[in-house]
Write a protein that holds these residues in place. Sequence first.
Motif, mmCIF file in Angstrom:
data_model
loop_
_atom_site.group_PDB
_atom_site.id
_atom_site.type_symbol
_atom_site.label_atom_id
_atom_site.label_comp_id
_atom_site.label_asym_id
_atom_site.label_seq_id
_atom_site.Cartn_x
_atom_site.Cartn_y
_atom_site.Cartn_z
ATOM 1 N N TRP A 16 7.559 34.816 12.716
ATOM 2 C CA TRP A 16 8.574 35.753 12.208
ATOM 3 C C TRP A 16 8.204 37.222 12.407
ATOM 4 C CZ3 TRP A 16 8.127 32.167 7.553
ATOM 5 C CH2 TRP A 16 8.948 31.040 7.753
ATOM 6 N N GLY A 17 7.438 37.496 13.430
ATOM 7 C CA GLY A 17 7.107 38.891 13.710
ATOM 8 C C GLY A 17 8.129 39.521 14.647
ATOM 9 N N ILE A 18 8.156 40.865 14.679
ATOM 10 C CA ILE A 18 8.999 41.574 15.639
ATOM 11 C C ILE A 18 8.091 42.005 16.778
ATOM 12 C CG2 ILE A 18 10.543 43.526 15.998
ATOM 13 C CD1 ILE A 18 10.687 43.517 12.789
ATOM 14 N N LYS A 19 8.338 41.481 17.965
ATOM 15 C CA LYS A 19 7.415 41.700 19.074
ATOM 16 C C LYS A 19 7.822 42.932 19.889
ATOM 17 C CE LYS A 19 5.490 37.771 20.889
ATOM 18 N NZ LYS A 19 4.157 37.843 20.361
ATOM 19 N N ILE A 20 6.865 43.818 20.139
ATOM 20 C CA ILE A 20 7.101 44.955 21.024
ATOM 21 C C ILE A 20 6.211 44.759 22.238
ATOM 22 C CG2 ILE A 20 6.974 47.460 21.283
ATOM 23 C CD1 ILE A 20 7.207 47.572 18.191
ATOM 24 N N PRO A 21 6.792 44.445 23.402
ATOM 25 C CA PRO A 21 5.968 44.131 24.572
ATOM 26 C C PRO A 21 5.033 45.287 24.932
ATOM 27 C CG PRO A 21 8.276 43.614 24.995
ATOM 28 C CD PRO A 21 8.229 44.347 23.693
ATOM 29 N N LYS A 22 3.814 44.956 25.255
ATOM 30 C CA LYS A 22 2.771 45.911 25.656
ATOM 31 C C LYS A 22 2.469 46.967 24.583
ATOM 32 C CE LYS A 22 3.910 45.383 30.535
ATOM 33 N NZ LYS A 22 2.841 44.964 31.421
ATOM 34 N N GLY A 23 3.047 46.784 23.415
ATOM 35 C CA GLY A 23 2.907 47.808 22.372
ATOM 36 C C GLY A 23 1.457 48.041 21.965
ATOM 37 N N LEU A 24 0.707 46.980 21.827
ATOM 38 C CA LEU A 24 -0.667 47.126 21.348
ATOM 39 C C LEU A 24 -1.532 47.826 22.392
ATOM 40 C CD1 LEU A 24 -2.818 46.689 19.301
ATOM 41 C CD2 LEU A 24 -3.084 44.338 20.066
ATOM 42 N N SER A 25 -1.353 47.456 23.660
ATOM 43 C CA SER A 25 -2.143 48.110 24.713
ATOM 44 C C SER A 25 -1.851 49.603 24.742
ATOM 45 C CB SER A 25 -1.826 47.485 26.074
ATOM 46 O OG SER A 25 -2.395 46.197 26.140
ATOM 47 N N ILE A 26 -0.577 49.948 24.553
ATOM 48 C CA ILE A 26 -0.220 51.374 24.569
ATOM 49 C C ILE A 26 -0.863 52.093 23.382
ATOM 50 C CG2 ILE A 26 1.702 52.997 24.328
ATOM 51 C CD1 ILE A 26 3.452 50.924 25.794
ATOM 52 N N LEU A 27 -0.760 51.470 22.196
ATOM 53 C CA LEU A 27 -1.300 52.117 21.008
ATOM 54 C C LEU A 27 -2.819 52.244 21.044
ATOM 55 C CD1 LEU A 27 0.538 50.858 17.810
ATOM 56 C CD2 LEU A 27 0.415 53.173 18.721
ATOM 57 N N ALA A 28 -3.481 51.154 21.416
ATOM 58 C CA ALA A 28 -4.939 51.129 21.291
ATOM 59 C C ALA A 28 -5.631 51.833 22.448
ATOM 60 C CB ALA A 28 -5.426 49.683 21.183
ATOM 61 N N ALA A 34 -1.195 43.713 26.024
ATOM 62 C CA ALA A 34 -0.977 42.965 24.781
ATOM 63 C C ALA A 34 0.212 43.523 24.002
ATOM 64 C CB ALA A 34 -2.232 43.029 23.912
ATOM 65 N N PRO A 35 1.060 42.623 23.441
ATOM 66 C CA PRO A 35 2.212 43.084 22.657
ATOM 67 C C PRO A 35 1.799 43.473 21.243
ATOM 68 C CG PRO A 35 2.148 40.712 22.669
ATOM 69 C CD PRO A 35 0.968 41.169 23.493
ATOM 70 N N LEU A 36 2.712 44.172 20.581
ATOM 71 C CA LEU A 36 2.484 44.549 19.188
ATOM 72 C C LEU A 36 3.441 43.746 18.325
ATOM 73 C CD1 LEU A 36 0.987 46.725 17.430
ATOM 74 C CD2 LEU A 36 3.064 48.062 17.597
ATOM 75 N N ASP A 37 2.923 43.118 17.281
ATOM 76 C CA ASP A 37 3.789 42.376 16.367
ATOM 77 C C ASP A 37 3.890 43.116 15.046
ATOM 78 O OD1 ASP A 37 4.610 39.645 17.447
ATOM 79 O OD2 ASP A 37 2.500 39.772 18.015
ATOM 80 N N LEU A 38 5.143 43.378 14.643
ATOM 81 C CA LEU A 38 5.337 43.999 13.334
ATOM 82 C C LEU A 38 5.712 42.911 12.335
ATOM 83 C CD1 LEU A 38 7.416 47.138 14.330
ATOM 84 C CD2 LEU A 38 4.971 46.983 13.879
ATOM 85 N N LEU A 39 5.248 43.067 11.101
ATOM 86 C CA LEU A 39 5.511 42.116 10.022
ATOM 87 C C LEU A 39 5.141 40.697 10.439
ATOM 88 C CD1 LEU A 39 8.902 43.681 8.893
ATOM 89 C CD2 LEU A 39 6.633 44.099 7.949
ATOM 90 N N GLY A 40 5.771 39.701 9.843
ATOM 91 C CA GLY A 40 5.442 38.327 10.182
ATOM 92 C C GLY A 40 4.151 37.860 9.531
ATOM 93 N N ILE A 69 -6.902 44.004 25.903
ATOM 94 C CA ILE A 69 -7.331 44.127 24.505
ATOM 95 C C ILE A 69 -8.051 42.839 24.131
ATOM 96 C CG2 ILE A 69 -6.575 44.472 22.131
ATOM 97 C CD1 ILE A 69 -5.963 46.872 23.852
ATOM 98 N N GLN A 70 -9.221 42.996 23.530
ATOM 99 C CA GLN A 70 -9.976 41.814 23.132
ATOM 100 C C GLN A 70 -9.316 41.129 21.957
ATOM 101 O OE1 GLN A 70 -14.043 41.718 22.723
ATOM 102 N NE2 GLN A 70 -14.444 42.647 24.717
ATOM 103 N N GLY A 71 -9.248 39.801 22.044
ATOM 104 C CA GLY A 71 -8.675 39.043 20.948
ATOM 105 C C GLY A 71 -9.755 38.512 20.030
ATOM 106 N N LEU A 72 -9.292 37.829 18.970
ATOM 107 C CA LEU A 72 -10.244 37.244 18.031
ATOM 108 C C LEU A 72 -11.109 36.189 18.701
ATOM 109 C CD1 LEU A 72 -7.667 36.996 15.153
ATOM 110 C CD2 LEU A 72 -9.819 38.244 14.985
ATOM 111 N N ASP A 73 -10.576 35.591 19.813
ATOM 112 C CA ASP A 73 -11.329 34.518 20.456
ATOM 113 C C ASP A 73 -12.578 35.014 21.180
ATOM 114 O OD1 ASP A 73 -10.178 35.844 22.548
ATOM 115 O OD2 ASP A 73 -9.220 34.089 23.453
ATOM 116 N N SER A 74 -12.791 36.336 21.207
ATOM 117 C CA SER A 74 -13.999 36.828 21.872
ATOM 118 C C SER A 74 -15.251 36.627 21.026
ATOM 119 C CB SER A 74 -13.838 38.302 22.249
ATOM 120 O OG SER A 74 -13.587 39.054 21.090
#
Lengths: 343, 456
Positions: free
Chosen positions: B299-311, B283-289, B319-324
């Motif tokens: 209008w977010g700044i996307k960092i590919p795979k950023g969220l998976s790395i962080l979490a 999952a990517p990480l979106d900053l701002l937006g 990574i589970q999304g809100l749709d779960s």
Amino acid sequence: MTLADVCVGLIIAGITAYAVFGGADFGAGLWDLTAGGAKRGARVRGMIERSMSPVWEANHVWLIFILVVFWTAFPVAFGSVFSTLYIPFGLAAIGIIFRGSAFALRGQAATINEARTLGATFALSSVIVPFCFGAAIGGIASGRVPVGNATGDPFSSWLNPTSIVIGVLAVVSGAYLAAVFMAADARRAGLPDLERAFRARALGAGIVAGAVAIGALPIVHSDARSLYDGLTSSTGLVFVILSAVCGVVTLALVWLGRFELARVSGAGAVACVMIGWAVAQKPYILPGELTLKQASASDTTLTALVVSMAAGAVILVPSLWWLYRLTLQGRLDKPFKPMGDEL
Amino acid sequence: MPGDLIIAVQHAAGALGQEPNQPQLLQARQMQALSFAVHIPLVCFGIAFPAMVLFVEALWLRTGDAAYLALAKRWSRVMLTLFAVGVVTGTILSFEMGLLWPAFMATFGDVFGLAFALEGVSFFVEAIFIAIYVYGWDRMSRRAHFLTGVPMAIAGVTGSLMVIAVNGWMNAPTGFDIVDGKVTNVHPFAALFGGNLWHELTHMYLAGYMVTGFIVAGVYAYAWAKGRRDRYHRAGLVVALSVAALTAPVQVIVGDWAGRTVAERQPTKLAAFEGLSRTSKGAPLDLLGYYESNGEIKWGIKIPKGLSILARHDPNATIQGLDSVPANDRPPVNIVRYSFQTMVGIGTLLALLGVLYIATWLRRRRLPRSVWFYRAVMVAGPLAVVALIAGWVTTEVGRQPWVVYRIMRTSQAVTDAGGLWVAYGVLVVTYVLLAIAVAWLLRRLARQSPTQELEA
């Protein structure tokens, strides 16, 4: 004796301690309010400032103690009481904010107008808070709090004859205890004029408190018959009589100038009324609605609570004893300074 | 599979009978949030200030330097004032437990209540010893006076520990069973020390030191920039700033730990932090937006795979999304997301400021000279408070719509009483007056000359 009884005992002990120590702090506010103009009242106000400053926070904690034991041991009763009696408890909470902060700020006031505004806020909220707590107790004792989420009447649950008379009694007995305490303090500080002033106030307030207590009987008789019957039969009656005896002894001790002993018997009078109340509404915690047995948390929780409180007491009792001893020895006193006089 | 760790939804019926029908639930939540936001900065001072005051007193005992004595005395007076305000605002919070959330208390009071009972004991000890300590200056031996501060400092820590234990429990409830909708088989100690206690506790303690350190440092940075550079002001600046500078970088690491625990235990909350609508691998990480209702970040700044790395510390983790979870089990995304990003953003800036200070000290053995550094320190205090409140909004709004995570909804917990608008208005006015009064008092204290502390 069940664990639930022990927890009721903790709550009664908490209310007694709060009524004696916290009540005296509130009572001091009443004397502040009635001390007269800036010049005339300066010495009385200075004495209040000096006596209350080191202890009021610790005294206030008794209230938190009552709340946490109540909601842990009797959660359904707690939820019912707070949701129905939200107006007096809400007013009391706001009053506590105003009172605490006005008191803390007043010592720093630089002009007479600041001191007056803050002093009046402190004094007025000192009267409102004990009245609200007394009225809430009256609502519970007279069986006006049903089980449920805000299912009782938001007004008549605390604006009824029993509530009003208990509210007034709370204010007056606080004033009485405050005057006794400060008379003792004035003597220690070597201020005989203030000792006389507070002794006179103590005697006056004591007589008024006694009169209100006697006047309460016919009111409770007509308004909350089962409470009256409980208070005037068997064990209930024993404690009511004990309380009356303590009250008379306290007055005599004040008359003789034995203020420290008078505080002890004053506490006894409050404690006996509380125990009498608990006995009078046995086996109920919310009269006619919820018995103590139905209201109790599980034995595991009650055991954990009682054991924790016992462990806490091992730390708290010596600490509190030390604080009061230091206070009584005058080692934490602020220097006495008439208040508002220099402004 | 991460999904295995989700606690199944298990509804508890409210113990007060009929479910409340409260049209002003949002007002009730806002009142609670407001009271909390007022109280929590004071808690920070309760956690950190006693230790700082004792540290300065210890410096005085070792060196005999009167500047340290004056500073310790001055700080102890501020500490007492803030404690007094904390006493009354904390009382409001305990009243609100019953006034706003009676069904929550009635249903779960016997599960978590013990924590508050223990907190009550700590609070008592703190109130007793803070009085002895502050009113006891010059009235007892130096050693005895210092020692009376020790229980005060310990109690400040244990008290908030217990309250955080309750919050940890609300987010990861344990220590009871639900049979036919009824709460049974209660184990109060298991409830206390299970949950999310440990990472929340560490995170909050560091926050306490950061907030206190930066706010106090800001006061002396102002004096420093104005040219008041005597020993007294220098000591105040260095002690407070060192506390803040040492804790701020550590908070980044603890924050990572907290985030990964949330990812594990409350995946829906994490998805709201990041605005991740669909469960995804790498999952990517979106900053701002801005999170839009269609589940995209605009209008977010996307960092590919950023969220998976962080979490999960793994670029390809799922990574589970809100749709779960169903739509009515999701928290409001934008509030949570902006709060989270505010906290992280400010936290990072404060950590950098701390590193700058430490680096200057280590390399040149002196304080930074640029006036901009001191201006930054002045702003850092208020910013730390903003980050603190944003962090609590993140975790508390992120827990919604549950009061007890996946067991009781906030809407089931609320009071059925009317007139919440009136109460809300009164509360706002009260807090505004209180804030004005406290600011006025602290200003008056700050204007007094430090030598006055030595005269009494």
